[in-house]
Every structure is written in structure tokens, then in C-alpha cells.
Scaffold this motif. Structure first.
Motif, short mmCIF file in Angstrom:
data_model
loop_
_atom_site.label_atom_id
_atom_site.label_comp_id
_atom_site.label_asym_id
_atom_site.label_seq_id
_atom_site.Cartn_x
_atom_site.Cartn_y
_atom_site.Cartn_z
N LYS A 1 0.82 -1.21 0.00
CA LYS A 1 0.00 0.00 0.00
C LYS A 1 0.85 1.26 0.00
O LYS A 1 0.36 2.34 -0.30
N SER A 2 2.12 1.12 0.35
CA SER A 2 2.97 2.31 0.42
C SER A 2 4.43 1.90 0.26
O SER A 2 4.79 0.74 0.37
N ILE B 1 -0.55 0.76 -4.29
CA ILE B 1 0.14 1.99 -3.92
C ILE B 1 -0.60 3.20 -4.50
O ILE B 1 -0.82 3.28 -5.71
N SER C 1 0.31 6.54 -3.48
CA SER C 1 1.24 7.67 -3.56
C SER C 1 2.66 7.17 -3.35
O SER C 1 2.87 6.09 -2.79
#
Length: 591
Positions: free
Chosen positions: A287-288, A309, A311
Motif C-alpha cells: 500500500k505504500s 500503492i 502515492s
């Protein structure tokens, strides 16, 4: 005759008798004679259902020619000839191997891939000189403990083995005793059903290459992270949920963990990867990306495609990537700090609605809004913002036959590292490009009408990446040898009929893309000297044959040959990937 007597003591059946043949599995005498001289015997692809006795006894029995001649020349003194050190039995129909294997104690290479073996004989433990054993693509039910006696074994290949019972197929475990192989450097366990790896694997102090792709691993033992010699680790297509830490793997250069179920990438996962060049995290559940990604200063290739993801950290822009893949993520914006114009490829499929069909990657204007406040009236056609902030001289997609002087004038005293003149109608390279010779490292001249490369281009001292695809080129000037930093060149969709001679003399080249030309020949001997070449794309050319010697180019990690008119290697071999193709070619080098 001491050698013959020594073998005779090991095998009481040995004696001075004529070499026998074995019916439909007999081997030509000329092949055996050549093997006695070279120490190598290649019986690949001969439809053998069993190994003839004359092969097992090649070092034991008196050859047939000894019964036909009363005198021998220096070349025919069979009693002085060498023991067999390499035996290739791949691509046959062997179901078993005889214990007579022990009669070949000098073997250093035994290649039996692509057969129907369900087990290996206990006598394999007596091959004390064996360094490479390839039993991939068979039907082995288990790996015999006897292999652990092969103290000199450096390479073990057991990928693609399966049980006869299809309800429970492929190897499910690796014996912990395998850790007693002190010389092993390469271990391929891919495409099995391994649920775990033994903790004892960490005792393999020389292991550099471990391939566990396509198994069902949910975790890997923490001891694996303490393997100081490990350089390449492949864990693709498993069921990993966590990325392990690697506190002792200071030499790790490639980590492939794509197609798993990894949910988190944290600072502790990255801080020890100081030497990492390739990090493959595609098709996971990330997710990041942490800011600590900037710690990976050696990183060249990063694949984050098909994750969750939304950002990216601006610290990503501090890396010197050659390849970044981001497609398949719910990214809404790409911050300006992240764009690094030295990247060869940035794939952002989320934004493809912006791009025309056939588009080859995002334009800088797609990624960074043009700031008109910084654009002077006299330079209205030049993106000065890109010059100042991105060190990019961009005059692409203008369909012009000439680059105006105002483009070069706009550079002024700014440092330029990248030039993009793609998608124009250029018939020659602008001469004023030589003004950038001491600073530019990336030049894109693709999708033009160039029929020759000017000497001005050959003067760009720092040129590292060169894109010349989709032009009318059929040769390159010898002066390109002066491009002593060139790492990647794209010559796809031109008119080359041979691989340009000058490329063999640029030792820094790591990537040659020359697909969709008319290349009918290449020189594998010269290519072998290109020690940094890792990627060679020859798809859709006119190769009528692939020289077997190309298999000696062991630095290649990606070799693409599809779409050529040769008959061998077959499509089934090509589908197995680069390593299998190179191995196939090496097996066919005349001995």
C-alpha cells in the motif's frame, strides 16, 4: 597403463575385450573416439531409453580401434587419452541410470535434464569430482541423500520435477543434510511444491544463487538472511506475506519477490540492502513505499507494478534508476520530485488514457505541468522549466525536420543531462548537440528518419543511454567506440542486417535492443567478450540459426529470440527462459 589398471581395480569386470554395442542404443565409434580425446561426450536428443554400456565403460574397455591396428600414431594412443569429465544425456527418454555410473569417477559435469527419471542411483555418491549436476525436468520423487557426499558440487539444478501421482506432484521438501555441500554456489529449486526451506541451508557458505521461484513458500527461515555469500535470490510466485530482513546479506544484488502476498515494505526491510541492484516487488499487496527507499543508492531496477500503492515518497527521486515500473497501481499523481529523466522506462498505465496508441512512455509534459511564467516570449516553443528543473532539453513530438537554434540557445548556462528529440522528422542529428558533449548522458532520437549517425553524437563523452529506435539506420560508425560510458542502446525497428561491429567494442554495454530488424548473423565469440552485457533483444529478425557458442555468454540474463526463422531451439525451449536457452546452446557446442 596405470590409469587403466586403476579403473580395473575398481571394477573386476574390466578387461581387454572388444567394445560391445547395444542394439538400438549403440553410439557411433567416431563419437566415442572423440570423447576419449576431449573428455566430453554429448548424447543429447538421441532418443535413448537407456544409457549404452559402452558409455559407462568408456574409460574401462579397450576401444574397438585397438583390435584393428598394430601400431598407433601419437593421436591414436588410446591408453594415453583422457578420462570422461563431461557427460550430457539431456533430452532423451531415460527412466533410470545404472549403478555403472560409478565407472566415471572423473566426471565434473553430469547433465540429465529433460528425461523421465524417477530416481537417481546411490552410486552417484562416488562421483567425488562432480561440480555440476542438472536433473531438472524429470520425474524425481525425492532428492537422494547420497548427493550430500558430493563435496565439490557447485551447481545443482532440480527445477521442474514431479511425482507420477498428479494429485500430489513435485518435490515437497529439501533434506536439511543438503547443507553439507560445502562447494555449492548455485541451487535451483524452482517449480516444485516446497512449503519450507530447511534452516540448515545457511550452512552453504559459498551459495551465491538460490532460485525458489514457483513454489508454495509462506515463510523463509531467518537463517537464510545470514548467508553472507548470497548474491541472487529468486522467490517469485510463492505465498510470502512478509519480506524478510537481510542483515548479513551484504553482497545481495538481486531480490525477486514478485507475485506473492506481501502487504508491507518497512525501513527494516531495506536498510541492509546496500548492494541491491534489482528489486522486484510486482504483483503483491503493498500500500505504500517508505521514505527509506532512498537508502538503496545502488538500485537500478525497481518494479512496483500491480500493487495497491496510491502515492510515492519524494525520496524516490533521489535514486539513479534505469528502470521503474508502476503500472497497475491506484496512483493519482506523480510528484515532480520523483521524475528522474535518466530512467529508461516509466510505465504508468493508470494514465494511458492521456496517451495515443503506440505511445512509448510518458512525456515530461505529461508528468510535470509546464510553467509558462518561466518561459520567455522569444523562447515560446521551448520548455525552459524542464531545462532548469529537470536538466532536460525537450523538443519532441513536433514533427519538424530541423531543431531550431532557439532550442539550443535556451540552454544558456544550465546543465543538461538529457535530450529528447523523438517523434520528429529529422534526417540527421543536429550538429549543435556537440555543445552538450561534456554533460549529457541520455539522448532520445527515436521515431525520426535518420539514415546515419553523425560524428557529433560520437563526441558525447558521458553518453550512457541512447535511443535510436524507429529510424532508417543500417550501420553505425566505428567512431562510436569512443562512447566509453554507453550502457544501453535501442536500435529496434531499423534496417540492420547484422549486429553492428562497433557494438562488440563498447565494453560498458549492458543492454542491446535490436528487435524488428533484418539481422541474420552475429558473432558469438566477440559477444562472449562483452562481460557486462545482460540484455540482448533479437526478436523478429532473420536469424536462420542460433550459434551454439552464444551459450557461452554467461553474463546474459535476458536473451529474446522469438520471431526468427530458425528451427532450433524450439519454441518449447525458448519458453523456459534465458537460462534454459543458454544451457541448451552450450550442450550443442561441438567438442
Amino acid at each position: 597403463m596405470s590409469r587403466l589398471q586403476g579403473v580395473a581395480r575398481r571394477d573386476p569386470r574390466a578387461g581387454f575385450r572388444a567394445e560391445r554395442t547395444d542394439g538400438n542404443t549403440s553410439i557411433p565409434q567416431g563419437l566415442l573416439k572423440a570423447a576419449r580425446k576431449s573428455g566430453q561426450l554429448n548424447l543429447s536428443g538421441r532418443n535413448l531409453s537407456e544409457v549404452p554400456q559402452c558409455v559407462w565403460r568408456i574409460n574401462v574397455d579397450v576401444p574397438e580401434e585397438a583390435n584393428q591396428n598394430l601400431s598407433f600414431s601419437a593421436a591414436d594412443r588410446w591408453w594415453e587419452q583422457t578420462d570422461l569429465t563431461k557427460l550430457v544425456l539431456s533430452n532423451n527418454h531415460l527412466r533410470s541410470l545404472s549403478d555403472d555410473l560409478r565407472l566415471l569417477p572423473a566426471l565434473t559435469v553430469l547433465d540429465i535434464h529433460d528425461n523421465q527419471l524417477t530416481s537417481l542411483p546411490a552410486a552417484i555418491s562416488e562421483l567425488e569430482n562432480l561440480q555440476k549436476l542438472n536433473v531438472s525436468h524429470n520425474k524425481l520423487k525425492m532428492l537422494p541423500e547420497e548427493i550430500t557426499n558430493l563435496r565439490n558440487l557447485k551447481g545443482l539444478y532440480v527445477q521442474h520435477n514431479e511425482r507420477n501421482d498428479l494429485s500430489n506432484n513435485r518435490l515437497a521438501a529439501v533434506p536439511g543434510s543438503f547443507s553439507s555441500l560445502p562447494s555449492l554456489m548455485r541451487l535451483n529449486l524452482s517449480s516444485n511444491q516446497l512449503q519450507s526451506l530447511p534452516a540448515e541451508i545457511s550452512r552453504m557458505k559459498k551459495l551465491k544463487h538460490l532460485d525458489c521461484n514457483s513454489n508454495v513458500l509462506e515463510t523463509i527461515p531467518p537463517e537464510l538472511a545470514s548467508m553472507e555469500s548470497l548474491e541472487l535470490l529468486y522467490l517469485r510466485r510463492n505465498k510470502l506475506r512478509f519480506l524478510p530482513e537481510f542483515p548479513s546479506c551484504k553482497l545481495l544484488k538481486e531480490l525477486h519477490v514478485g507475485e506473492n502476498q506481501i502487504e508491507m515494505l518497512a525501513a527494516e526491510h531495506l536498510k541492509h540492502l546496500s548492494s541491491i541492484l534489482v528489486l522486484d516487488l510486482r504483483d503483491n499487496k503493498l500500500k505504500s513505499v517508505p521514505d527509506e527507499i532512498a537508502l538503496l543508492q545502488s538500485l537500478e531496477r525497481l518494479d512496483l507494478s500491480n500493487n495497491d500503492i496510491s502515492s510515492l515518497p519524494c525520496s524516490l527521486g533521489n535514486l539513479h534508476l534505469k528502470f521503474l515500473a508502476l503500472e497497475g497501481n491506484p496512483l493519482r499523481t506523480i510528484r515532480r520530485e520523483i521524475i528522474n529523466v535518466r530512467m529508461l522506462r516509466i510505465e504508468l498505465c493508470n494514465f494511458k488514457s492521456k496517451f495515443k496508441d503506440g505511445y512509448d512512455g510518458p512525456r515530461q509534459s505529461d508528468c510535470v505541468p509546464e510553467t509558462t511564467a518561466m518561459t520567455l516570449p522569444s523562447e515560446s516553443r521551448v520548455n525552459v522549466h524542464a531545462i532548469v528543473t529537470l536538466k532536460l532539453l525537450d523538443f519532441s513530438d513536433k514533427q519538424t525536420a530541423l531543431i531550431p537554434d532557439e532550442v539550443f540557445n535556451a540552454v544558456k548556462n544550465n546543465v543538461i543531462t538529457s535530450v529528447n528529440f523523438s517523434k520528429n522528422q529529422l534526417h540527421e542529428i543536429p550538429k549543435r548537440i556537440v555543445e552538450l558533449k561534456e554533460m549529457v548522458s541520455d539522448v532520445n532520437l527515436s521515431f525520426n528518419k535518420l539514415s546515419f549517425v553523425s560524428l557529433e553524437l560520437c563526441m558525447l563523452q558521458k553518453l550512457t543511454f541512447l535511443d535510436l529506435r524507429n529510424n532508417f539506420l543500417n550501420s553505425l560508425p566505428e567512431e562510436m567506440k569512443s562512447l566509453v560510458r554507453l550502457q544501453s542502446i535501442n536500435l529496434s525497428f531499423n534496417r540492420f542486417k547484422v549486429l553492428p561491429e562497433v557494438l562488440y567494442h563498447i565494453p560498458t554495454l549492458s543492454t542491446i535492443l535490436i528487435s524488428n530488424n533484418q539481422v541474420g548473423a552475429l558473432d558469438p565469440q566477440q559477444m562472449k567478450m562483452m562481460e557486462n552485457l545482460t540484455t540482448l533483444d533479437l526478436q523478429n529478425n532473420d536469424l536462420l540459426q542460433v550459434p551454439p557458442e552464444l551459450g557461452n555468454c554467461v553474463s546474459l540474463r535476458t536473451l529474446l529470440l522469438d520471431g526468427n526463422p530458425f528451427r532450433v531451439p524450439r519454441a518449447a525451449v525458448l519458453a523456459k527462459g534465458t537460462a534454459a536457452v543458454l544451457e541448451y546452446l552450450r550442450d550443442r557446442i561441438p567438442t
